[in-house]
Design a protein around this motif. Sequence first.
Motif, mmCIF file in Angstrom:
data_model
loop_
_atom_site.group_PDB
_atom_site.id
_atom_site.type_symbol
_atom_site.label_atom_id
_atom_site.label_comp_id
_atom_site.label_asym_id
_atom_site.label_seq_id
_atom_site.Cartn_x
_atom_site.Cartn_y
_atom_site.Cartn_z
ATOM 1 N N GLU A 74 0.803 -1.225 0.000
ATOM 2 C CA GLU A 74 0.000 0.000 0.000
ATOM 3 C C GLU A 74 0.836 1.276 0.000
ATOM 4 O O GLU A 74 0.396 2.300 -0.512
ATOM 5 C CB GLU A 74 -0.958 -0.002 1.194
ATOM 6 C CG GLU A 74 -2.088 -0.992 1.017
ATOM 7 C CD GLU A 74 -3.111 -0.914 2.134
ATOM 8 O OE1 GLU A 74 -3.306 0.169 2.704
ATOM 9 O OE2 GLU A 74 -3.712 -1.961 2.418
ATOM 10 N N LYS A 75 2.047 1.238 0.528
ATOM 11 C CA LYS A 75 2.870 2.451 0.561
ATOM 12 C C LYS A 75 3.230 2.918 -0.848
ATOM 13 O O LYS A 75 3.511 4.085 -1.061
ATOM 14 C CB LYS A 75 4.134 2.243 1.385
ATOM 15 C CG LYS A 75 5.155 1.320 0.761
ATOM 16 C CD LYS A 75 6.364 1.153 1.641
ATOM 17 C CE LYS A 75 7.329 0.156 1.042
ATOM 18 N NZ LYS A 75 8.429 -0.135 1.937
ATOM 19 N N ALA A 77 0.115 5.076 -1.889
ATOM 20 C CA ALA A 77 -0.476 5.735 -0.726
ATOM 21 C C ALA A 77 -1.032 7.131 -1.015
ATOM 22 O O ALA A 77 -1.785 7.661 -0.216
ATOM 23 C CB ALA A 77 0.552 5.815 0.394
#
Length: 73
Positions: free
Chosen positions: A5-6, A9
Amino acid sequence: MQIDEKHIAEPGLVVMDVTAADEETARVVMNGLQQWWATSGVTPVWRVPGEEGVRSRVYLDIRRPGRPGPPDF
């Protein structure tokens, strides 16, 4: 392969999976992308047993421009 997810993000961050007939084609595409935007560069290429072509994953930040001028595809 899971996407962390980063890497997505915030707006402007992209995870792009590249599928091509051969390693050279995949590398040319990744090189062209890094000329337009900030990327993870030319990443390793792999094959999936039983599937055609090669694959790679590149991370892009389209908020940050790469080198000026058109890509060398």
